[in-house]
Write an enzyme that holds these catalytic residues in place. Structure first.
Site, PDB file in Angstrom:
ATOM      1  N   TYR A 170     -10.412  -1.268  31.045  1.00 12.54           N
ATOM      2  CA  TYR A 170      -9.694  -0.294  31.890  1.00 12.54           C
ATOM      3  C   TYR A 170      -8.371   0.064  31.222  1.00 12.54           C
ATOM      4  O   TYR A 170      -7.644  -0.826  30.778  1.00 12.54           O
ATOM      5  CB  TYR A 170      -9.384  -0.862  33.273  1.00 12.54           C
ATOM      6  CG  TYR A 170     -10.564  -1.186  34.150  1.00 12.54           C
ATOM      7  CD1 TYR A 170     -11.859  -0.820  33.825  1.00 12.54           C
ATOM      8  CD2 TYR A 170     -10.383  -1.896  35.341  1.00 12.54           C
ATOM      9  CE1 TYR A 170     -12.932  -1.139  34.640  1.00 12.54           C
ATOM     10  CE2 TYR A 170     -11.447  -2.215  36.159  1.00 12.54           C
ATOM     11  CZ  TYR A 170     -12.718  -1.841  35.810  1.00 12.54           C
ATOM     12  OH  TYR A 170     -13.777  -2.164  36.620  1.00 12.54           O
ATOM     13  N   ALA A 202     -17.654   4.728  47.110  1.00 14.49           N
ATOM     14  CA  ALA A 202     -18.512   5.712  46.439  1.00 14.49           C
ATOM     15  C   ALA A 202     -17.678   6.779  45.715  1.00 14.49           C
ATOM     16  O   ALA A 202     -17.805   7.980  45.974  1.00 14.49           O
ATOM     17  CB  ALA A 202     -19.470   6.356  47.436  1.00 14.49           C
ATOM     18  N   LEU A 251     -16.561   8.369  50.411  1.00 17.95           N
ATOM     19  CA  LEU A 251     -16.508   7.797  51.760  1.00 17.95           C
ATOM     20  C   LEU A 251     -15.117   7.886  52.395  1.00 17.95           C
ATOM     21  O   LEU A 251     -14.925   7.422  53.516  1.00 17.95           O
ATOM     22  CB  LEU A 251     -17.009   6.349  51.739  1.00 17.95           C
ATOM     23  CG  LEU A 251     -18.483   6.205  51.341  1.00 17.95           C
ATOM     24  CD1 LEU A 251     -18.861   4.744  51.165  1.00 17.95           C
ATOM     25  CD2 LEU A 251     -19.396   6.872  52.371  1.00 17.95           C
ATOM     26  N   GLY A 255     -14.099  10.786  53.084  1.00 19.60           N
ATOM     27  CA  GLY A 255     -14.325  11.959  53.918  1.00 19.60           C
ATOM     28  C   GLY A 255     -13.649  13.215  53.429  1.00 19.60           C
ATOM     29  O   GLY A 255     -13.783  14.278  54.056  1.00 19.60           O
TER      30      GLY A 255
END
Length: 316
Positions: free
Chosen positions: A53, A216, A220, A222
């Site tokens: 990373y 996800a 998720l 929204g």
């Protein structure tokens, strides 16, 4: 804060792990420091990263996330035993392959320790399967690091049920310690890879489970409800695959539970994971203090059995 035992490792963590994949990518050094200050200040204690990373960001080569965490550990003054640092080994760091050879692990752990500015890693994970290296060789490397005090516990990421069982069998046959933690991809949408035999094996063997892609790739939360919502965002391309009928069912269920609880979709999606008996804690990342405040509220959100069932059906 109710801490949870991480399998049989002897480590205990709060029910949410901060995902350090954003450090050196979508969160600069100062923002990363602020996020870790706020996260630990709220009573949470585990931060997840990896040697690789954030190599995917332009100009990066890997190690940026660990370097930022190391600077934060030194600057923050936080007691070392108050934070659980999780990092991973085995990705291609320029050697041209996914690599769990003993020689590579023993070399790369020193690089991670240097970047993290610490004398030990709390949890060290084999990041990917390496079919070219026997489990015994990899486990021997991890065991030697525990014996040397450089690692407190070790585990694996991205193994299926057959691979995890094979690693157990190899450990038992060689008289070596087993992997004690698994980091699988698991969320309300992506369920097939973990639910069933793998989750059952983790429960049977008391394996600690910390899930990645818990939101996800941000779907998720929204905030992505159409392709137009994804355009020009760092995670837009990754999110587009969720914009199907199943994804819309999940969003509708999250909205319904949100109307009943007053919680945001991300908080509900994380609380759903926290309620799963095989899961110790989900990993989630944030790039702002307001995002982080929302994520941490998931730890105090209690979903009813009916609400869990509604979400289960939506993402089935």
């Amino acid at each position: 804060m109710q801490f949870r035992p991480l399998g049989k490792t002897g480590l205990s963590i709060a029910p949410l792990v901060f995902g350090g994949n954003v450090f050196g990518w979508t969160a600069d050094e100062k923002t990363s420091f602020d996020l870790m200050d706020a996260f630990t200040g709220a009573g949470f204690n585990a931060i997840d990263t990896a040697d690789v990373y954030s190599s995917w960001a332009p100009g990066n080569k890997g190690g940026e996330s660990e370097t930022i965490i190391g600077k934060w550990l030194k600057r923050s003054g936080i007691a070392r035993d108050k934070v659980v640092i999780i990092t991973k080994v085995g990705s291609d760091m320029g050697q041209g392959r996914r690599d769990l050879r003993k020689s590579w692990i023993l070399e790369e752990v020193e690089a991670s320790l240097k970047r993290l500015q610490t004398d030990h890693i709390d949890l060290y994970l084999s990041h990917w399967p390496d079919d070219a290296t026997p489990y015994e060789e990899t486990l021997e490397a991890h065991a030697s690091l525990v014996a040397a005090g450089k690692v407190r516990a070790f585990g694996a990421s991205n193994l299926d049920a057959g691979q995890l069982q094979a690693s157990f069998d190899a450990a038992d046959k060689a008289g070596l310690p087993r992997y004690g933690v698994l980091q699988p991809e698991y969320n309300l949408y992506d369920r097939d890879g973990f639910e069933g035999p793998l989750a059952d094996l983790c429960r049977k063997e008391d394996i600690g489970v910390i899930t990645y892609f818990s939101l996800a790739s941000g779907f998720l939360t929204g905030k992505y409800r159409s392709k137009a919502d994804t355009e020009g965002t760092a995670r837009g391309e990754a999110v587009q695959r969720y914009l199907d009928d199943k994804g819309q069912r999940i969003l509708a269920a999250l909205d319904q539970v949100g109307a009943e609880t007053g919680a945001k979709p991300a908080e509900i999606a994380l609380a759903w994971l926290m309620a799963k008996p095989a899961v110790t804690a989900p990993i989630a990342s944030a790039t702002s203090l307001s995002q982080l405040a929302s994520l941490t509220r998931a730890a105090s959100l209690s979903l009813s059995a009916d609400q869990v069932a509604l979400l289960d059906r939506a993402g089935a």
